[in-house]
Design a protein around this motif. Structure first.
Motif, PDB file in Angstrom:
ATOM      1  N   ALA A  26       0.830  -1.211   0.000  1.00  0.00           N
ATOM      2  CA  ALA A  26       0.000   0.000   0.000  1.00  0.00           C
ATOM      3  C   ALA A  26       0.867   1.265   0.000  1.00  0.00           C
ATOM      4  O   ALA A  26       0.552   2.237  -0.697  1.00  0.00           O
ATOM      5  N   LYS A  27       1.960   1.261   0.752  1.00  0.00           N
ATOM      6  CA  LYS A  27       2.835   2.446   0.798  1.00  0.00           C
ATOM      7  C   LYS A  27       3.542   2.664  -0.535  1.00  0.00           C
ATOM      8  O   LYS A  27       3.687   3.802  -0.990  1.00  0.00           O
ATOM      9  N   VAL A  28       3.981   1.584  -1.161  1.00  0.00           N
ATOM     10  CA  VAL A  28       4.663   1.711  -2.452  1.00  0.00           C
ATOM     11  C   VAL A  28       3.653   2.099  -3.535  1.00  0.00           C
ATOM     12  O   VAL A  28       3.951   2.917  -4.406  1.00  0.00           O
ATOM     13  N   GLN A  29       2.440   1.564  -3.448  1.00  0.00           N
ATOM     14  CA  GLN A  29       1.387   1.956  -4.390  1.00  0.00           C
ATOM     15  C   GLN A  29       1.072   3.444  -4.232  1.00  0.00           C
ATOM     16  O   GLN A  29       0.893   4.154  -5.218  1.00  0.00           O
ATOM     17  N   SER A  30       1.040   3.914  -3.006  1.00  0.00           N
ATOM     18  CA  SER A  30       0.808   5.337  -2.755  1.00  0.00           C
ATOM     19  C   SER A  30       1.928   6.174  -3.364  1.00  0.00           C
ATOM     20  O   SER A  30       1.676   7.220  -3.970  1.00  0.00           O
ATOM     21  N   PHE A  31       3.178   5.720  -3.223  1.00  0.00           N
ATOM     22  CA  PHE A  31       4.314   6.416  -3.828  1.00  0.00           C
ATOM     23  C   PHE A  31       4.119   6.506  -5.348  1.00  0.00           C
ATOM     24  O   PHE A  31       4.303   7.560  -5.950  1.00  0.00           O
ATOM     25  N   GLN A  32       3.716   5.406  -5.955  1.00  0.00           N
ATOM     26  CA  GLN A  32       3.506   5.396  -7.405  1.00  0.00           C
ATOM     27  C   GLN A  32       2.362   6.317  -7.806  1.00  0.00           C
ATOM     28  O   GLN A  32       2.468   7.059  -8.786  1.00  0.00           O
ATOM     29  N   THR A  33       1.293   6.302  -7.053  1.00  0.00           N
ATOM     30  CA  THR A  33       0.143   7.155  -7.353  1.00  0.00           C
ATOM     31  C   THR A  33       0.514   8.632  -7.253  1.00  0.00           C
ATOM     32  O   THR A  33       0.198   9.425  -8.138  1.00  0.00           O
ATOM     33  N   ILE A  34       1.207   8.992  -6.180  1.00  0.00           N
ATOM     34  CA  ILE A  34       1.589  10.389  -5.956  1.00  0.00           C
ATOM     35  C   ILE A  34       2.576  10.881  -7.011  1.00  0.00           C
ATOM     36  O   ILE A  34       2.465  12.003  -7.495  1.00  0.00           O
ATOM     37  N   THR A  35       3.533  10.036  -7.385  1.00  0.00           N
ATOM     38  CA  THR A  35       4.592  10.456  -8.300  1.00  0.00           C
ATOM     39  C   THR A  35       4.249  10.210  -9.766  1.00  0.00           C
ATOM     40  O   THR A  35       4.893  10.782 -10.643  1.00  0.00           O
ATOM     41  N   ALA A  36       3.287   9.347 -10.028  1.00  0.00           N
ATOM     42  CA  ALA A  36       2.859   8.988 -11.388  1.00  0.00           C
ATOM     43  C   ALA A  36       3.989   8.382 -12.216  1.00  0.00           C
ATOM     44  O   ALA A  36       4.020   8.538 -13.434  1.00  0.00           O
ATOM     45  N   VAL A  37       4.915   7.663 -11.579  1.00  0.00           N
ATOM     46  CA  VAL A  37       5.988   7.019 -12.330  1.00  0.00           C
ATOM     47  C   VAL A  37       5.444   5.820 -13.088  1.00  0.00           C
ATOM     48  O   VAL A  37       4.516   5.153 -12.643  1.00  0.00           O
ATOM     49  N   SER A  38       6.049   5.553 -14.245  1.00  0.00           N
ATOM     50  CA  SER A  38       5.571   4.459 -15.089  1.00  0.00           C
ATOM     51  C   SER A  38       6.524   3.265 -15.101  1.00  0.00           C
ATOM     52  O   SER A  38       6.214   2.240 -15.685  1.00  0.00           O
ATOM     53  N   PHE A  39       7.677   3.389 -14.472  1.00  0.00           N
ATOM     54  CA  PHE A  39       8.611   2.266 -14.433  1.00  0.00           C
ATOM     55  C   PHE A  39       8.254   1.341 -13.268  1.00  0.00           C
ATOM     56  O   PHE A  39       7.606   1.754 -12.306  1.00  0.00           O
ATOM     57  N   PRO A  40       8.680   0.063 -13.341  1.00  0.00           N
ATOM     58  CA  PRO A  40       8.343  -0.895 -12.280  1.00  0.00           C
ATOM     59  C   PRO A  40       8.947  -0.495 -10.937  1.00  0.00           C
ATOM     60  O   PRO A  40      10.100  -0.072 -10.868  1.00  0.00           O
ATOM     61  N   LEU A  41       8.150  -0.663  -9.892  1.00  0.00           N
ATOM     62  CA  LEU A  41       8.613  -0.418  -8.524  1.00  0.00           C
ATOM     63  C   LEU A  41       8.754  -1.767  -7.831  1.00  0.00           C
ATOM     64  O   LEU A  41       7.834  -2.588  -7.861  1.00  0.00           O
ATOM     65  N   LEU A  42       9.906  -1.972  -7.204  1.00  0.00           N
ATOM     66  CA  LEU A  42      10.213  -3.234  -6.557  1.00  0.00           C
ATOM     67  C   LEU A  42      10.135  -3.074  -5.043  1.00  0.00           C
ATOM     68  O   LEU A  42      10.550  -2.062  -4.489  1.00  0.00           O
ATOM     69  N   LEU A  43       9.621  -4.102  -4.394  1.00  0.00           N
ATOM     70  CA  LEU A  43       9.363  -4.086  -2.961  1.00  0.00           C
ATOM     71  C   LEU A  43      10.521  -4.677  -2.156  1.00  0.00           C
ATOM     72  O   LEU A  43      11.277  -5.503  -2.663  1.00  0.00           O
ATOM     73  N   MET A  44      10.600  -4.273  -0.905  1.00  0.00           N
ATOM     74  CA  MET A  44      11.510  -4.850   0.083  1.00  0.00           C
ATOM     75  C   MET A  44      12.974  -4.817  -0.376  1.00  0.00           C
ATOM     76  O   MET A  44      13.667  -5.821  -0.388  1.00  0.00           O
TER      77      MET A  44
END
Length: 186
Positions: free
Chosen positions: A120-138
């Motif tokens: 949820a926190k990483v999804q929020s980061f993506q939503t706020i920043t609108a980045v289109s590249f893959p975000l990796l967890l942990m």
């Protein structure tokens, strides 16, 4: 208590609250500053060293291995999911480092959450920043193996060697990282 004393006490409490809020804000900014070397007392790897392999899960639940990116220039953007400087830099990283090269088959950019936030926190980061590249967890273990911290950029060449490892905030390293990417993609 009379009205004057109540008004004075109320005014003093309001001023104390304002000062406390300002101090908390400054403390939050400082704890997430892109120049915070206390969280990373080691020196980034020397250019030319082999990039440590890793396996992480993306926000879209895909398994991502660095070793699967052979013959690609790979850019790693290490971020903290709630870090203000990371949130500020991410759109520029996307626009200046991802967008110009995204259609190339020999290029890949990954964002790695070095703060090990939940989905949820990483999804929020993506939503706020609108980045289109893959975000990796942990990704804290990966950041440690790269001897880096959040709000940093690392560029890896097609043979798997580190060619650029930023030692300042990502926003300050974008131009140098882009020049290195362009050189490696010639």
């Amino acid at each position: 208590m009379n009205a004057t004393k109540i008004s004075t006490v109320s005014s003093v409490l309001q001023n104390m609250l304002k000062v406390s809020l300002v101090m908390l804000f400054l403390l939050a900014l400082n704890s997430c500053s892109s120049d915070d070397d206390n969280s990373n007392p080691t020196t980034p790897p020397v250019a030319g060293n082999v990039a440590p392999d890793f396996t992480l899960t993306s926000l879209s639940k895909q398994t991502v291995k660095l070793s699967d990116s052979k013959n690609k220039v790979v850019v790693l953007f290490f971020f903290g999911n709630e870090c203000p400087s990371c949130k500020a830099a991410a759109p520029s990283v996307c626009m200046q480092l991802n967008a110009p090269f995204a259609k190339r088959t020999d290029f890949q950019l990954y964002g790695i959450d070095q703060w090990d936030g939940n989905e949820a926190k990483v999804q929020s980061f993506q939503t706020i920043t609108a980045v289109s590249f893959p975000l990796l967890l942990m990704g804290s273990g990966v950041a440690a193996s790269y001897k880096t911290t959040y709000d940093r950029i690392v560029v890896i060449d097609k043979t798997g060697k580190i060619m650029f490892s930023g030692n300042q905030g990502a926003a300050s390293d974008i131009a140098a990282a882009k020049a290195k990417i362009e050189e490696l993609l010639k």
